[in-house]
Design an enzyme around this catalytic site. Structure first.
Site: not given
Length: 252
Positions: A147, A134
């Site tokens: 995250y 990501s």
């Protein structure tokens, strides 16, 4: 990127839907035996072997590796993709959710690499390890502490795997996409539009895609194509680095 011939066995985690499913399909189409790992594997998934495993546990990660070796006798590639999101301010962030996210997004890739290391080193064309990391491996967003921390950590893991694996023929990279059209992201569009009192098209561009210079979602198949490239012959020079495909997010 055109399809390149691939061979051997690849473990893909989080393979039941979204990015993981697209990667599993692409690798299977390109000729690999795919071990599709998920908490609840899709019954119609594109794989030679579906494995149900809780990747927040050591036993679950060990089971995924053992299943691949038992069925195919080799592991040529690992694609560590499994993950989930939880959004909350630090002061309110649930501690159990923090533990679960770090276990799945950071510890699981480490355990998969550790348990499969000898097999990857023995891969005839060299072992490949790809983490779907990501753009949040390179940039932060508020309310996503677990995250962002995990994705930053997995990029550090990939760099370490690359240095340790160089002498053994193991390459490690991190694919860093921006927002991808997955069920998780699409499910946010309607509620966000209602909350902001705007159209779904407007909330997609002005809220969800605000970090993107190019205002569109990345398609799962685009991430799958980059992953297949990294696992193929043309990806042999990539190791120890993020492969960024974020439509200009981190260019700012």
């Amino acid at each position: 990127m055109g399809a390149e011939p691939l061979s051997g066995c690849a473990i893909v985690t989080g393979a039941a839907s979204g990015i993981g499913r697209a990667i599993a399909q692409r690798l299977a189409d390109d000729g690999m035996d795919v071990v599709a790992v998920d908490l609840e594997p899709a019954p119609d998934g594109p794989s030679a072997l579906a494995v149900a495993a809780d990747l927040t546990t050591r036993a679950g990660n060990r089971a995924a590796v053992d299943a691949a070796l038992e069925r195919f006798g080799r592991i040529d590639a690992i694609v560590a993709n499994a993950g989930f999101q939880h959004v909350a301010p630090v002061a309110e962030f649930d501690e159990d959710r923090w533990d679960a996210m770090l276990a799945l997004l950071l510890t699981s890739p480490f355990l998969l690499a550790r348990y499969a290391w000898k097999a990857l080193a023995a891969a005839p064309a060299g072992g490949r390890f790809v983490a779907i990391a990501s753009a949040h491996a390179l940039a932060a967003s508020p309310y996503k502490s677990a995250y962002v921390s995990a994705k930053h950590g997995v990029l550090g893991l990939v760099r370490t795997l690359a240095l340790e694996g160089a002498a053994e023929g193991i390459l490690a990279t991190a694919v860093c996409p921006g927002f991808v059209r997955t069920p998780l992201v699409e499910a946010q569009i309607g509620p966000q539009a209602e909350a902001h009192g705007v159209s779904e098209e407007q909330v997609l561009e002005d809220v969800i895609l605000a970090p993107h210079a190019v205002k569109r979602l990345i398609e799962p198949e685009e991430v799958a194509a980059v992953t297949a490239f990294l696992l193929g012959p043309a990806g042999a020079a990539f190791t120890g680095a993020p492969v960024t495909m974020d439509l200009g997010w981190t260019a700012r």
